[in-house]
Write a protein that holds these residues in place. Structure first.
Motif, PDB file in Angstrom:
ATOM      1  N   GLU B  14       1.030  -1.313  -0.077  1.00 35.99           N
ATOM      2  CA  GLU B  14      -0.390   0.137  -0.179  1.00 35.99           C
ATOM      3  C   GLU B  14       1.066   1.390  -0.243  1.00 35.99           C
ATOM      4  O   GLU B  14       1.843   1.398   0.596  1.00 35.99           O
ATOM      5  CB  GLU B  14      -0.350   0.067   1.145  1.00 35.99           C
ATOM      6  N   LYS B  15       0.470   1.993  -0.477  1.00 31.45           N
ATOM      7  CA  LYS B  15       0.780   3.364  -0.691  1.00 31.45           C
ATOM      8  C   LYS B  15       1.232   4.569   0.913  1.00 31.45           C
ATOM      9  O   LYS B  15       0.997   3.997   1.834  1.00 31.45           O
ATOM     10  CB  LYS B  15      -0.243   4.597  -0.744  1.00 31.45           C
ATOM     11  N   GLY B  16       2.702   4.375   0.890  1.00 30.14           N
ATOM     12  CA  GLY B  16       2.703   5.093   2.817  1.00 30.14           C
ATOM     13  C   GLY B  16       4.040   3.523   3.174  1.00 30.14           C
ATOM     14  O   GLY B  16       4.700   4.276   3.672  1.00 30.14           O
ATOM     15  N   GLN B  17       4.236   2.272   2.406  1.00 28.94           N
ATOM     16  CA  GLN B  17       4.641   1.266   3.553  1.00 28.94           C
ATOM     17  C   GLN B  17       5.794   1.235   3.061  1.00 28.94           C
ATOM     18  O   GLN B  17       6.162   2.109   1.345  1.00 28.94           O
ATOM     19  CB  GLN B  17       3.862   0.135   3.064  1.00 28.94           C
ATOM     20  N   THR B  18       6.290   0.304   3.466  1.00 25.57           N
ATOM     21  CA  THR B  18       8.210   0.447   2.631  1.00 25.57           C
ATOM     22  C   THR B  18       8.526  -0.855   2.097  1.00 25.57           C
ATOM     23  O   THR B  18       7.607  -1.679   1.703  1.00 25.57           O
ATOM     24  CB  THR B  18       8.705   0.350   3.714  1.00 25.57           C
ATOM     25  N   VAL B  19       9.735  -0.694   1.099  1.00 23.80           N
ATOM     26  CA  VAL B  19      10.066  -2.512   0.400  1.00 23.80           C
ATOM     27  C   VAL B  19      11.136  -2.342   0.755  1.00 23.80           C
ATOM     28  O   VAL B  19      11.777  -1.160   0.353  1.00 23.80           O
ATOM     29  CB  VAL B  19       9.035  -2.024  -0.598  1.00 23.80           C
ATOM     30  N   THR B  20      11.776  -3.485   0.683  1.00 19.46           N
ATOM     31  CA  THR B  20      13.093  -4.133   0.766  1.00 19.46           C
ATOM     32  C   THR B  20      13.415  -5.423  -0.662  1.00 19.46           C
ATOM     33  O   THR B  20      12.676  -5.931  -0.132  1.00 19.46           O
ATOM     34  CB  THR B  20      13.178  -4.184   1.675  1.00 19.46           C
ATOM     35  N   LEU B  21      14.069  -4.463  -1.534  1.00 20.03           N
ATOM     36  CA  LEU B  21      13.914  -5.068  -2.540  1.00 20.03           C
ATOM     37  C   LEU B  21      16.025  -5.813  -3.064  1.00 20.03           C
ATOM     38  O   LEU B  21      16.215  -5.316  -1.985  1.00 20.03           O
ATOM     39  CB  LEU B  21      13.943  -4.835  -4.392  1.00 20.03           C
ATOM     40  N   ARG B  22      15.861  -7.176  -2.716  1.00 20.12           N
ATOM     41  CA  ARG B  22      17.524  -8.175  -2.721  1.00 20.12           C
ATOM     42  C   ARG B  22      18.180  -8.136  -3.745  1.00 20.12           C
ATOM     43  O   ARG B  22      17.174  -8.565  -4.812  1.00 20.12           O
ATOM     44  CB  ARG B  22      17.207  -8.945  -1.450  1.00 20.12           C
ATOM     45  N   CYS B  23      18.816  -8.244  -4.273  1.00 21.90           N
ATOM     46  CA  CYS B  23      20.150  -8.203  -5.085  1.00 21.90           C
ATOM     47  C   CYS B  23      20.926  -9.351  -4.885  1.00 21.90           C
ATOM     48  O   CYS B  23      21.906  -8.277  -4.650  1.00 21.90           O
ATOM     49  CB  CYS B  23      20.373  -7.130  -6.816  1.00 21.90           C
ATOM     50  N   ASP B  24      21.586 -10.456  -5.632  1.00 19.47           N
ATOM     51  CA  ASP B  24      22.944 -11.469  -5.285  1.00 19.47           C
ATOM     52  C   ASP B  24      23.242 -11.173  -6.599  1.00 19.47           C
ATOM     53  O   ASP B  24      22.630 -11.893  -7.801  1.00 19.47           O
ATOM     54  CB  ASP B  24      22.535 -12.793  -4.834  1.00 19.47           C
ATOM     55  N   PRO B  25      24.082 -10.868  -6.720  1.00 18.58           N
ATOM     56  CA  PRO B  25      24.587 -10.420  -8.378  1.00 18.58           C
ATOM     57  C   PRO B  25      25.925 -11.825  -8.725  1.00 18.58           C
ATOM     58  O   PRO B  25      25.372 -12.718  -7.795  1.00 18.58           O
ATOM     59  CB  PRO B  25      25.866  -9.330  -8.113  1.00 18.58           C
ATOM     60  N   ILE B  26      26.511 -12.011 -10.072  1.00 20.64           N
ATOM     61  CA  ILE B  26      26.881 -13.092 -10.115  1.00 20.64           C
ATOM     62  C   ILE B  26      27.966 -13.146  -9.403  1.00 20.64           C
ATOM     63  O   ILE B  26      28.375 -11.835  -9.090  1.00 20.64           O
ATOM     64  CB  ILE B  26      27.067 -12.971 -11.695  1.00 20.64           C
ATOM     65  N   SER B  27      28.377 -14.465  -8.706  1.00 19.88           N
ATOM     66  CA  SER B  27      29.110 -14.536  -8.508  1.00 19.88           C
ATOM     67  C   SER B  27      31.022 -13.887  -8.930  1.00 19.88           C
ATOM     68  O   SER B  27      31.598 -13.859 -10.630  1.00 19.88           O
ATOM     69  CB  SER B  27      29.795 -15.793  -7.440  1.00 19.88           C
ATOM     70  N   GLY B  28      31.109 -12.903  -8.008  1.00 21.82           N
ATOM     71  CA  GLY B  28      33.082 -12.450  -8.995  1.00 21.82           C
ATOM     72  C   GLY B  28      32.650 -11.174  -9.309  1.00 21.82           C
ATOM     73  O   GLY B  28      33.667 -10.377  -9.708  1.00 21.82           O
ATOM     74  N   HIS B  29      31.636 -10.732  -9.662  1.00 22.26           N
ATOM     75  CA  HIS B  29      30.885  -9.367 -10.213  1.00 22.26           C
ATOM     76  C   HIS B  29      31.091  -8.035  -9.288  1.00 22.26           C
ATOM     77  O   HIS B  29      30.459  -8.507  -8.567  1.00 22.26           O
ATOM     78  CB  HIS B  29      29.287  -9.738 -11.068  1.00 22.26           C
ATOM     79  N   ASP B  30      32.006  -7.712  -9.510  1.00 21.53           N
ATOM     80  CA  ASP B  30      32.239  -6.117  -8.772  1.00 21.53           C
ATOM     81  C   ASP B  30      31.086  -5.484  -9.326  1.00 21.53           C
ATOM     82  O   ASP B  30      30.785  -4.062  -8.017  1.00 21.53           O
ATOM     83  CB  ASP B  30      33.035  -5.624  -8.751  1.00 21.53           C
ATOM     84  N   ASN B  31      30.622  -5.114 -10.103  1.00 19.25           N
ATOM     85  CA  ASN B  31      29.871  -4.326 -10.535  1.00 19.25           C
ATOM     86  C   ASN B  31      28.134  -4.798 -11.089  1.00 19.25           C
ATOM     87  O   ASN B  31      28.254  -5.730 -11.485  1.00 19.25           O
ATOM     88  CB  ASN B  31      29.962  -3.832 -12.295  1.00 19.25           C
ATOM     89  N   LEU B  32      27.243  -3.543  -9.794  1.00 19.73           N
ATOM     90  CA  LEU B  32      25.953  -3.845  -9.733  1.00 19.73           C
ATOM     91  C   LEU B  32      25.713  -3.156 -10.211  1.00 19.73           C
ATOM     92  O   LEU B  32      25.442  -2.152  -9.474  1.00 19.73           O
ATOM     93  CB  LEU B  32      25.939  -4.225  -7.573  1.00 19.73           C
ATOM     94  N   TYR B  33      24.287  -2.612 -10.659  1.00 22.44           N
ATOM     95  CA  TYR B  33      23.432  -2.252 -10.755  1.00 22.44           C
ATOM     96  C   TYR B  33      21.714  -2.596 -11.023  1.00 22.44           C
ATOM     97  O   TYR B  33      21.438  -3.405 -10.794  1.00 22.44           O
ATOM     98  CB  TYR B  33      23.480  -1.786 -11.802  1.00 22.44           C
TER      99      TYR B  33
END
Lengths: 113, 113
Positions: B14-33
């Protein structure tokens, strides 16, 4: 066609025919280009790339052409199949302190049986 | 080798709530977008990490968005408080070296109601 609001340009192709998807990029300093395919409900998937020191690169059933003079990129798909139906994005890579990937609006490819 | 993984795949808040998205990159990748695609429009850049450092956060829309990458491994993108216009697909991508191909996850599809 033009991309207006929510409407992506759409290319409809008969199964078995060749498809050509076009992309105009914006920065003459861009030196690396990538084509991605995004199927419904999935993330963009790498198809093929090309560096600015080349004007053509071929993959399996796909060819990318780069015309730096007019800042134009195209993706050619040979013998289009139903599984090729997706939204196709081109991306240009610009280096200004750090590398930034800039995506086009996308073209929807519909393969007609 | 595992690709880029994102969690959750879908979220309705709902509007006003908080959401947290998570990303696990490919192992060894220093660059994350982090990228976002809203209502079928183009894929827009949000920010770029190199290891744990924010290399470029010029695409972050406003201070309701906070991205972190503690330890230089996985990253989180928090939206607080969420607004209706934040609805869209949030893509994470990673690359080994900046300026090379970036590989996308399947996306986190956010709907704010």
């Amino acid at each position: 066609g033009e991309s207006v609001g929510l409407h992506l340009p759409t290319l409809s192709v008969q199964e078995g025919d060749n498809s050509i998807i076009n992309c105009a990029y914006s920065n003459s300093a861009s030196d690396y280009f990538i084509w991605y395919k995004q199927e419904s409900g999935k993330g963009p998937q790498f198809i093929i790339d090309i560096r600015s020191n080349m004007d053509k690169r071929q993959g399996q059933r796909v060819t990318v052409l780069l015309n730096k003079t007019v800042k134009h990129l195209s993706l050619q798909i040979a013998a289009t199949q139903p599984g090729d139906s997706a939204v196709y994005f081109c991306a240009e890579t610009v280096h200004s302190g750090t590398y930034k990937y800039i995506f086009g609006t996308g073209t929807r490819l519909k393969v007609l049986a | 080798e595992a690709g880029v993984t994102q969690f959750p795949s879908h979220s309705v808040i709902e509007k006003g709530q908080t959401v947290t998205l998570r990303c696990d990159p490919i192992s060894g990748h220093d660059n994350l977008y982090w990228y976002r695609r809203v209502m079928g429009k183009e894929i827009k850049f949000l920010l770029h990490f190199v290891k744990e450092s924010k290399q470029d956060e010029s695409g972050m829309p406003n201070n309701r968005f906070l991205a972190e990458r503690t330890g230089g491994t996985y990253s989180t993108l928090k939206v607080q408080p969420a607004e209706l216009e934040d609805s869209g697909v949030y893509f994470c991508a990673s690359s080994q070296n900046s300026g090379n191909t970036i590989y996308f996850g399947e996306g986190s599809w956010l709907t704010v109601v």
